[in-house]
Design a protein around this motif. Structure first.
Motif, PDB file in Angstrom:
ATOM      1  N   TYR A 263      10.022   5.277 -12.430  1.00 56.27           N
ATOM      2  CA  TYR A 263      10.809   4.309 -13.196  1.00 56.27           C
ATOM      3  C   TYR A 263      11.350   3.221 -12.282  1.00 56.27           C
ATOM      4  O   TYR A 263      11.899   3.510 -11.220  1.00 56.27           O
ATOM      5  CB  TYR A 263      11.969   5.024 -13.895  1.00 56.27           C
ATOM      6  N   PHE A 264      11.167   1.978 -12.695  1.00 54.69           N
ATOM      7  CA  PHE A 264      11.754   0.829 -12.019  1.00 54.69           C
ATOM      8  C   PHE A 264      12.724   0.174 -12.991  1.00 54.69           C
ATOM      9  O   PHE A 264      12.307  -0.301 -14.065  1.00 54.69           O
ATOM     10  CB  PHE A 264      10.680  -0.189 -11.606  1.00 54.69           C
ATOM     11  N   LYS A 265      13.997   0.139 -12.619  1.00 50.86           N
ATOM     12  CA  LYS A 265      15.027  -0.431 -13.475  1.00 50.86           C
ATOM     13  C   LYS A 265      14.662  -1.864 -13.849  1.00 50.86           C
ATOM     14  O   LYS A 265      14.214  -2.640 -13.015  1.00 50.86           O
ATOM     15  CB  LYS A 265      16.379  -0.408 -12.755  1.00 50.86           C
ATOM     16  N   ASP A 266      14.824  -2.196 -15.092  1.00 49.26           N
ATOM     17  CA  ASP A 266      14.547  -3.520 -15.657  1.00 49.26           C
ATOM     18  C   ASP A 266      13.078  -3.911 -15.592  1.00 49.26           C
ATOM     19  O   ASP A 266      12.724  -5.065 -15.815  1.00 49.26           O
ATOM     20  CB  ASP A 266      15.396  -4.613 -14.991  1.00 49.26           C
ATOM     21  N   PHE A 267      12.191  -2.978 -15.250  1.00 42.49           N
ATOM     22  CA  PHE A 267      10.756  -3.266 -15.258  1.00 42.49           C
ATOM     23  C   PHE A 267      10.035  -2.331 -16.222  1.00 42.49           C
ATOM     24  O   PHE A 267       9.401  -2.771 -17.156  1.00 42.49           O
ATOM     25  CB  PHE A 267      10.164  -3.148 -13.855  1.00 42.49           C
TER      26      PHE A 267
ATOM     27  N   ALA B 125       1.426   6.739  -6.837  1.00 42.16           N
ATOM     28  CA  ALA B 125       0.293   7.605  -7.164  1.00 42.16           C
ATOM     29  C   ALA B 125       0.606   9.074  -6.866  1.00 42.16           C
ATOM     30  O   ALA B 125       0.257   9.959  -7.664  1.00 42.16           O
ATOM     31  CB  ALA B 125      -0.943   7.161  -6.395  1.00 42.16           C
ATOM     32  N   ASP B 126       1.264   9.342  -5.741  1.00 40.05           N
ATOM     33  CA  ASP B 126       1.627  10.721  -5.402  1.00 40.05           C
ATOM     34  C   ASP B 126       2.573  11.310  -6.434  1.00 40.05           C
ATOM     35  O   ASP B 126       2.441  12.469  -6.831  1.00 40.05           O
ATOM     36  CB  ASP B 126       2.264  10.795  -4.013  1.00 40.05           C
ATOM     37  N   SER B 127       3.546  10.529  -6.879  1.00 38.75           N
ATOM     38  CA  SER B 127       4.489  11.015  -7.888  1.00 38.75           C
ATOM     39  C   SER B 127       3.789  11.273  -9.211  1.00 38.75           C
ATOM     40  O   SER B 127       4.039  12.288  -9.871  1.00 38.75           O
ATOM     41  CB  SER B 127       5.623  10.004  -8.090  1.00 38.75           C
ATOM     42  N   LEU B 128       2.893  10.376  -9.610  1.00 38.24           N
ATOM     43  CA  LEU B 128       2.162  10.573 -10.859  1.00 38.24           C
ATOM     44  C   LEU B 128       1.243  11.782 -10.765  1.00 38.24           C
ATOM     45  O   LEU B 128       1.079  12.519 -11.739  1.00 38.24           O
ATOM     46  CB  LEU B 128       1.363   9.318 -11.210  1.00 38.24           C
TER      47      LEU B 128
ATOM     48  N   ASP C 205       0.823  -1.209   0.000  1.00 41.00           N
ATOM     49  CA  ASP C 205       0.000   0.000   0.000  1.00 41.00           C
ATOM     50  C   ASP C 205       0.854   1.255   0.000  1.00 41.00           C
ATOM     51  O   ASP C 205       0.549   2.230  -0.692  1.00 41.00           O
ATOM     52  CB  ASP C 205      -0.939   0.010   1.205  1.00 41.00           C
ATOM     53  N   SER C 206       1.932   1.235   0.768  1.00 43.02           N
ATOM     54  CA  SER C 206       2.831   2.387   0.827  1.00 43.02           C
ATOM     55  C   SER C 206       3.497   2.630  -0.527  1.00 43.02           C
ATOM     56  O   SER C 206       3.584   3.784  -0.979  1.00 43.02           O
ATOM     57  CB  SER C 206       3.891   2.167   1.908  1.00 43.02           C
ATOM     58  N   ILE C 207       3.952   1.573  -1.168  1.00 44.11           N
ATOM     59  CA  ILE C 207       4.597   1.706  -2.486  1.00 44.11           C
ATOM     60  C   ILE C 207       3.604   2.274  -3.496  1.00 44.11           C
ATOM     61  O   ILE C 207       3.932   3.209  -4.243  1.00 44.11           O
ATOM     62  CB  ILE C 207       5.154   0.350  -2.960  1.00 44.11           C
ATOM     63  N   LEU C 208       2.393   1.731  -3.520  1.00 46.42           N
ATOM     64  CA  LEU C 208       1.394   2.210  -4.470  1.00 46.42           C
ATOM     65  C   LEU C 208       1.014   3.661  -4.215  1.00 46.42           C
ATOM     66  O   LEU C 208       0.794   4.433  -5.159  1.00 46.42           O
ATOM     67  CB  LEU C 208       0.159   1.306  -4.439  1.00 46.42           C
ATOM     68  N   LEU C 209       0.951   4.052  -2.949  1.00 52.31           N
ATOM     69  CA  LEU C 209       0.647   5.435  -2.606  1.00 52.31           C
ATOM     70  C   LEU C 209       1.756   6.376  -3.077  1.00 52.31           C
ATOM     71  O   LEU C 209       1.476   7.458  -3.612  1.00 52.31           O
ATOM     72  CB  LEU C 209       0.437   5.577  -1.100  1.00 52.31           C
ATOM     73  N   LYS C 210       3.012   5.966  -2.899  1.00 53.51           N
ATOM     74  CA  LYS C 210       4.134   6.795  -3.363  1.00 53.51           C
ATOM     75  C   LYS C 210       4.114   6.941  -4.880  1.00 53.51           C
ATOM     76  O   LYS C 210       4.388   8.018  -5.410  1.00 53.51           O
ATOM     77  CB  LYS C 210       5.477   6.187  -2.932  1.00 53.51           C
TER      78      LYS C 210
ATOM     79  N   THR D 151       4.087   7.069 -16.558  1.00 58.08           N
ATOM     80  CA  THR D 151       3.998   8.514 -16.730  1.00 58.08           C
ATOM     81  C   THR D 151       2.526   8.913 -16.804  1.00 58.08           C
ATOM     82  O   THR D 151       1.685   8.149 -17.277  1.00 58.08           O
ATOM     83  CB  THR D 151       4.708   8.995 -18.017  1.00 58.08           C
ATOM     84  N   LYS D 152       2.249  10.107 -16.299  1.00 58.80           N
ATOM     85  CA  LYS D 152       0.891  10.640 -16.362  1.00 58.80           C
ATOM     86  C   LYS D 152       0.713  11.342 -17.700  1.00 58.80           C
ATOM     87  O   LYS D 152       1.600  12.050 -18.164  1.00 58.80           O
ATOM     88  CB  LYS D 152       0.673  11.640 -15.223  1.00 58.80           C
TER      89      LYS D 152
END
Length: 91
Positions: free
Chosen positions: A43-47, A33-36, A26-31, A51-52
């Protein structure tokens, strides 16, 4: 795979409770969403990267009445997979 299945896998792999693993997800998804929301690229390297973007407004025809209706511009998220992810999927 859904969020609950990922939560169980993370809890098992890192010897966490499912509640703790769920809180991390939940924390990762919230971060993300906040950035978007701030129009920042995530960006996740190799994944890949998220972008909004704003879908433009457009006119569509109502299927029953034939009346033209205006659909306003709306936010959307664009995902571009990294080259490494595409190579993994190609195997």
């Amino acid at each position: 795979m859904n969020q609950n299945q990922i939560k169980k896998e993370i809890a098992k792999e890192f010897f966490l409770s499912q509640a703790d693993a769920g809180a991390i997800i939940d924390s990762i998804l919230l971060k993300i969403a906040d950035s978007l929301k701030k129009s920042k690229r995530v960006y996740f390297k190799d994944f890949g990267s998220f972008t909004k973007k704003i879908r433009p407004g457009r006119h569509i025809r109502h299927p029953k009445t034939g009346e033209l209706i205006w659909i306003p511009p709306r936010p959307d998220v664009d995902f571009n997979p990294a080259k490494a992810l595409l190579e993994i999927l190609d195997d």
